[in-house]
Scaffold this motif. Structure first.
Motif, PDB file in Angstrom:
ATOM      1  N   GLY A 178       0.790  -1.225   0.000  1.00  0.00           N
ATOM      2  CA  GLY A 178       0.000   0.000   0.000  1.00  0.00           C
ATOM      3  C   GLY A 178       0.816   1.265   0.000  1.00  0.00           C
ATOM      4  N   GLN A 179       2.136   1.143  -0.152  1.00  0.00           N
ATOM      5  CA  GLN A 179       2.998   2.319  -0.163  1.00  0.00           C
ATOM      6  C   GLN A 179       3.231   2.780  -1.613  1.00  0.00           C
ATOM      7  N   THR A 180       3.487   4.055  -1.779  1.00  0.00           N
ATOM      8  CA  THR A 180       3.806   4.611  -3.095  1.00  0.00           C
ATOM      9  C   THR A 180       5.318   4.716  -3.215  1.00  0.00           C
ATOM     10  N   PRO A 181       5.947   3.830  -3.975  1.00  0.00           N
ATOM     11  CA  PRO A 181       7.406   3.878  -4.081  1.00  0.00           C
ATOM     12  C   PRO A 181       7.858   5.149  -4.792  1.00  0.00           C
ATOM     13  N   ALA A 182       8.952   5.700  -4.319  1.00  0.00           N
ATOM     14  CA  ALA A 182       9.496   6.894  -4.953  1.00  0.00           C
ATOM     15  C   ALA A 182      10.002   6.545  -6.346  1.00  0.00           C
ATOM     16  N   PRO A 183       9.726   7.416  -7.336  1.00  0.00           N
ATOM     17  CA  PRO A 183      10.228   7.140  -8.692  1.00  0.00           C
ATOM     18  C   PRO A 183      11.752   7.175  -8.711  1.00  0.00           C
ATOM     19  N   THR A 184      12.328   6.408  -9.594  1.00  0.00           N
ATOM     20  CA  THR A 184      13.784   6.308  -9.678  1.00  0.00           C
ATOM     21  C   THR A 184      14.298   7.062 -10.895  1.00  0.00           C
ATOM     22  N   ALA A 185      15.613   7.283 -10.928  1.00  0.00           N
ATOM     23  CA  ALA A 185      16.246   7.946 -12.064  1.00  0.00           C
ATOM     24  C   ALA A 185      16.072   7.128 -13.339  1.00  0.00           C
ATOM     25  N   ALA A 186      16.118   5.796 -13.198  1.00  0.00           N
ATOM     26  CA  ALA A 186      15.938   4.926 -14.363  1.00  0.00           C
ATOM     27  C   ALA A 186      14.525   5.061 -14.927  1.00  0.00           C
ATOM     28  N   GLU A 187      13.541   5.163 -14.029  1.00  0.00           N
ATOM     29  CA  GLU A 187      12.159   5.335 -14.474  1.00  0.00           C
ATOM     30  C   GLU A 187      11.977   6.695 -15.162  1.00  0.00           C
ATOM     31  N   ALA A 188      12.630   7.713 -14.625  1.00  0.00           N
ATOM     32  CA  ALA A 188      12.551   9.039 -15.231  1.00  0.00           C
ATOM     33  C   ALA A 188      13.135   9.027 -16.640  1.00  0.00           C
ATOM     34  N   LYS A 189      14.254   8.358 -16.793  1.00  0.00           N
ATOM     35  CA  LYS A 189      14.904   8.285 -18.101  1.00  0.00           C
ATOM     36  C   LYS A 189      14.027   7.534 -19.105  1.00  0.00           C
ATOM     37  N   ALA A 190      13.413   6.457 -18.653  1.00  0.00           N
ATOM     38  CA  ALA A 190      12.529   5.683 -19.531  1.00  0.00           C
ATOM     39  C   ALA A 190      11.303   6.505 -19.920  1.00  0.00           C
ATOM     40  N   PHE A 191      10.776   7.260 -18.951  1.00  0.00           N
ATOM     41  CA  PHE A 191       9.628   8.119 -19.232  1.00  0.00           C
ATOM     42  C   PHE A 191       9.964   9.146 -20.305  1.00  0.00           C
ATOM     43  N   VAL A 192      11.131   9.779 -20.185  1.00  0.00           N
ATOM     44  CA  VAL A 192      11.539  10.794 -21.154  1.00  0.00           C
ATOM     45  C   VAL A 192      11.675  10.184 -22.545  1.00  0.00           C
ATOM     46  N   ALA A 193      12.277   9.017 -22.633  1.00  0.00           N
ATOM     47  CA  ALA A 193      12.457   8.364 -23.934  1.00  0.00           C
ATOM     48  C   ALA A 193      11.104   8.074 -24.582  1.00  0.00           C
ATOM     49  N   ASP A 194      10.169   7.579 -23.783  1.00  0.00           N
ATOM     50  CA  ASP A 194       8.834   7.299 -24.305  1.00  0.00           C
ATOM     51  C   ASP A 194       8.127   8.591 -24.709  1.00  0.00           C
ATOM     52  N   ALA A 195       8.267   9.619 -23.887  1.00  0.00           N
ATOM     53  CA  ALA A 195       7.625  10.903 -24.176  1.00  0.00           C
ATOM     54  C   ALA A 195       8.130  11.476 -25.496  1.00  0.00           C
ATOM     55  N   GLU A 196       9.432  11.394 -25.730  1.00  0.00           N
ATOM     56  CA  GLU A 196       9.994  11.927 -26.969  1.00  0.00           C
ATOM     57  C   GLU A 196       9.438  11.194 -28.186  1.00  0.00           C
ATOM     58  N   THR A 197       9.325   9.883 -28.084  1.00  0.00           N
ATOM     59  CA  THR A 197       8.808   9.092 -29.195  1.00  0.00           C
ATOM     60  C   THR A 197       7.376   9.504 -29.527  1.00  0.00           C
ATOM     61  N   ARG A 198       6.572   9.653 -28.501  1.00  0.00           N
ATOM     62  CA  ARG A 198       5.161   9.997 -28.708  1.00  0.00           C
ATOM     63  C   ARG A 198       5.002  11.416 -29.252  1.00  0.00           C
ATOM     64  N   LEU A 199       5.752  12.344 -28.681  1.00  0.00           N
ATOM     65  CA  LEU A 199       5.656  13.731 -29.143  1.00  0.00           C
ATOM     66  C   LEU A 199       6.116  13.870 -30.585  1.00  0.00           C
TER      67      LEU A 199
END
Length: 609
Positions: A27-48
Motif C-alpha cells: 500500500g505504499q507509493t514507491p518513490a520514482p527512480t532515475a531509471a524510471e525518469a529516463k525511460a519516461f523521457v524516452a517514451d515521451a519523446e517518441t510519442r511527441l
C-alpha cells in the motif's frame, strides 16, 4: 522519422493501466527512480515526435488551404497534441526532483514542462475547445481583409499598399479597416482562449501562461524579463534619436494637421500596418545627398528578371556559399511561394520542417521587392537551422532559444550589402555607393532594425499583462494603446475603444506565437554578424561587411546550429561569438556613425513624446 513499436492507443492504455505513483503490495507509493525518469523521457519523446509530425501536416494543409474542413482537421490534431503535451508535462513534474538524474534527463524533464505554448487544463473537452478557438481566430486573420478606396483588399496586398501610399486619408482607411475587420471580431474568442490556457498553466505549476513562457530561457523568469529591459534601456537612446528625426520629416511632409512637430507619431504614417518597421518610408526621411544610395534592391530584382523562384534560389545560394548543402528537391515541390488565386491561405511568411528530418518548406506570398528578398534569407535561416540539428533527439530539435532561431536568417540578411549584390550579379560594381553614402545606408537599415525594437518588446509585455490579469479583459485595447505609446511613441490615427481589439490584427496574437524571440533576434543578429565579420577578418566599417563565400564562417556557424537545444543558450552563444551574454553592444557599434549624425540633425528638436 522515429516510429513507435506500439500503437498510440495501446500505449495510452498501458500508461492508464500503470499510472505514475501506483501503490505496491504494502500500500505504499514507491518513490520514482532515475531509471524510471529516463525511460519516461524516452517514451515521451517518441510519442511527441510522432504526433508532432501528424499535427504539422494538418497545420500545413490548413495554412495553405483555409476551409471549414481544414480548420476542423488542424483543430483536431492540435487538440490531440495539446492533450499529449499537458499529460506529459504533468508526469514530468513528478519526476523533476528525483535524485541521480543525468544531465539530459533533467534538461528534458524541464522542457516537457515549459515548452507548451498553449497549455490546456486536464478536464474533458478543454483541449478540443482550446484548439478550436486557436484555429478559429487564426482563420479570421488568414481570411481577413481591409479596404482601400472602399474596396476589399487582402492581407498581403494591404501590407504592400501601406508601404507604397503617401496619401494620409488612404493610409487611415487601410489602417482602420484592417484593425476593425480583423482584430475586433476575434476579441471574445481570444478572451476565452486566455482563460482556458491560464487554467492549463496553473495546472502545470505556473502562475499564468506568461510566467510559463518566460521560464523557457535557462534562467529565472524574472531575471529574463529584467535582461530584456536592460537591453532595451541600452538601445533606447538610439531609438529616441531615430523617432525624433523621423517625426520631424513626417511633419515637413504632411504638416501639423496630420503629424504634429512634438509628441507621438501617427501610427499609419510609418509605412507598415503595425508601425513595427519604417523602411518603406525611407524616401520621406532620406537625407539630401547621402540619402540616395544609388539603387533599389526591388528595382534591381525586376531589371534582372527575378521571379519568386529565382529570389529563393538567390537566398539558397548565400547559404551554399558558406558550405551548407543545397535544399532538398522536395523543398521546391512542396513550398508555397506565391498566393494561390483559387483559395484563401495564410500569407504570413513562415518556415517549416514537417518531418524533423529533411522535409523543409517555406510558406510565403512572395512579391518581387526588397522586403521579400530579405524575408526569404530570413526564412531560409530557419530551414538551415532545422536541418543542422536534425540528428539531435526529439526534444532538442529546436534552437538554443527561440531568439536564436529568428536571428540566424536575420544576421545572414545583414550581409545583403552592396558588395554582396555585386558578387551575385544584381548590382554593377560602378553602382556601389561610396563612403559618403554610409549615412543613407545606415539610416535605411535603422528604419527597420532599430524601429522594431520597442514593438518587439511590447507585444509580449501586453500578453504577459493579459495573462497575469494586470491588463483586464475589459481593458485589452487601452492596455495595448498604452504600451504602444510608452515604448514606440505612436498613437492610432482614429480613436479606439474597448469594442476594438487591435492586438488581434497582428498575426502573432491570434497565432499565439511568443514574440520576445523577435526582440532577442534583433539584438542577437548583430552579435552573430560581428562575430562572423571578425572571423572573416573584416577590417572596414561593420555595416559594410559581407562574409558571403566564407566557408570557415559557415563551418563555425554550423557547429552552433547543430547543437540545437541540447545545451543552455549561453553555451551555444559562446560557441560562435565567444561570449555568454546577450548584449546590444554590437548593434550600437553598427549604428554608432548614424547615432552621431542623428544627434546633429536633432539639435533644437524636442526629444521623446
Amino acid at each position: 522519422m522515429i516510429r513507435t513499436g506500439i500503437s498510440m492507443l495501446a500505449l495510452a492504455s498501458l500508461l492508464a493501466a500503470a499510472p505514475l505513483g501506483a501503490r505496491d503490495r504494502d500500500g505504499q507509493t514507491p518513490a520514482p527512480t532515475a531509471a524510471e525518469a529516463k525511460a519516461f523521457v524516452a517514451d515521451a519523446e517518441t510519442r511527441l515526435f510522432a504526433q508532432g509530425v501528424i499535427a504539422a501536416r494538418a497545420d500545413w494543409v490548413y495554412n495553405t488551404f483555409i476551409t471549414q474542413d481544414t480548420e476542423a482537421m488542424t483543430a483536431r490534431e492540435g487538440a490531440i497534441l495539446t492533450k499529449l503535451q499537458v499529460d506529459l508535462a504533468l508526469q514530468a513534474a513528478k519526476y523533476a526532483n528525483v535524485a541521480g538524474l543525468d544531465y539530459d534527463t533533467s534538461r528534458k524533464l524541464g522542457m516537457l514542462r515549459n515548452k507548451i505554448v498553449l497549455p490546456a487544463p486536464v478536464r474533458d473537452g478543454a483541449a478540443e475547445e482550446l484548439a478550436g478557438l486557436s484555429a478559429k481566430i487564426t482563420g479570421i486573420y488568414g481570411a481577413g481583409k481591409g479596404t482601400l478606396d472602399g474596396k476589399p483588399i487582402n492581407g498581403s496586398d494591404i501590407e504592400a499598399a501601406m508601404g507604397e501610399s503617401r496619401d494620409p486619408a488612404k493610409l487611415k482607411e487601410m489602417w482602420t479597416s484592417w484593425n476593425d475587420n480583423v482584430g475586433a471580431p476575434m476579441r471574445p474568442d481570444y478572451a476565452k482562449l486566455v482563460g482556458i490556457a491560464n487554467d492549463g498553466a496553473k495546472g502545470l505549476g505556473y502562475a499564468d501562461v506568461g510566467a510559463m513562457w518566460r521560464s523557457g530561457y535557462d534562467m529565472d523568469p524574472d531575471a529574463f524579463a529584467a535582461m530584456t529591459d536592460k537591453i532595451w534601456d541600452d538601445l533606447k537612446p538610439l531609438y529616441i534619436a531615430l523617432h525624433t528625426y523621423v517625426r520631424h520629416k513626417l511633419n515637413e511632409k504632411y504638416g501639423d494637421a496630420v503629424q504634429a512637430k512634438t509628441g507621438p507619431i501617427r501610427a499609419d504614417l510609418l509605412g507598415n500596418m503595425w508601425a513595427q518597421e519604417w523602411g518603406n518610408i525611407y524616401d520621406i526621411v532620406a537625407p539630401p545627398g547621402s540619402g540616395s544610395v544609388g539603387y533599389d534592391v526591388g528595382e534591381l530584382l525586376k531589371a534582372k528578371g527575378y521571379d519568386h523562384t529565382k529570389m529563393v534560389k538567390a537566398g539558397e545560394g548565400f547559404y551554399s556559399s558558406l558550405g551548407f548543402k543545397q535544399l532538398p528537391e522536395t523543398f521546391w515541390q512542396r513550398s508555397q511561394f506565391v498566393k494561390p488565386a483559387d483559395r484563401e491561405v495564410v500569407c504570413h511568411a513562415s518556415a517549416w520542417d514537417i518531418d524533423n528530418v529533411d522535409d523543409l518548406r517555406i510558406k510565403m506570398c512572395i512579391k518581387v521587392n526588397a522586403d521579400d528578398f530579405v524575408t526569404i534569407h530570413h526564412e531560409l535561416g530557419h530551414n538551415y537551422y532545422q536541418r543542422a540539428y536534425n540528428t539531435q533527439s526529439p526534444l532538442y530539435l529546436d534552437g538554443a532559444n527561440d531568439g536564436f532561431h529568428e536571428a540566424i536568417g536575420d544576421f545572414i540578411a545583414l550581409s545583403i550589402t552592396p558588395d554582396y549584390l555585386v558578387q551575385i550579379g544584381l548590382l554593377d560594381k560602378s553602382q556601389v555607393p561610396s563612403a559618403d553614402k554610409d549615412t543613407g545606408l545606415l539610416l535605411r537599415q535603422a528604419m527597420d532594425k532599430v524601429a522594431f525594437l520597442p514593438f518587439g518588446l511590447l507585444v509580449d509585455k501586453w500578453r504577459w499583462g493579459v495573462f497575469s490579469g494586470k491588463i483586464p479583459t475589459n481593458g485589452y485595447q487601452a492596455g495595448w494603446d498604452k504600451l504602444r505609446l510608452q515604448y514606440q511613441g505612436i498613437v492610432p490615427p482614429v480613436a479606439r475603444d474597448e469594442s476594438k481589439f487591435d492586438p488581434g490584427a497582428k498575426f502573432h496574437i491570434p497565432a499565439t506565437t511568443p514574440y520576445t524571440r523577435y526582440f532577442l533576434a534583433r539584438v542577437l543578429q548583430f552579435q552573430f554578424y560581428k562575430a562572423a565579420c571578425d572571423q572573416a577578418g573584416w577590417k572596414g566599417p561593420l555595416h559594410r561587411c559581407s562574409f558571403y563565400g566564407n566557408k570557415e564562417v559557415g563551418a563555425k556557424l554550423n557547429k552552433m546550429l547543430a547543437m540545437g537545444a541540447s545545451k543552455p543558450w549561453p553555451d551555444a552563444l559562446q560557441e560562435f561569438t565567444g561570449t555568454r551574454e546577450i548584449s546590444g553592444k554590437a548593434m550600437a557599434e553598427y549604428f554608432a556613425p548614424l547615432k552621431k549624425w542623428l544627434d546633429q540633425q536633432n539639435k533644437g528638436q524636442p526629444q521623446g513624446w
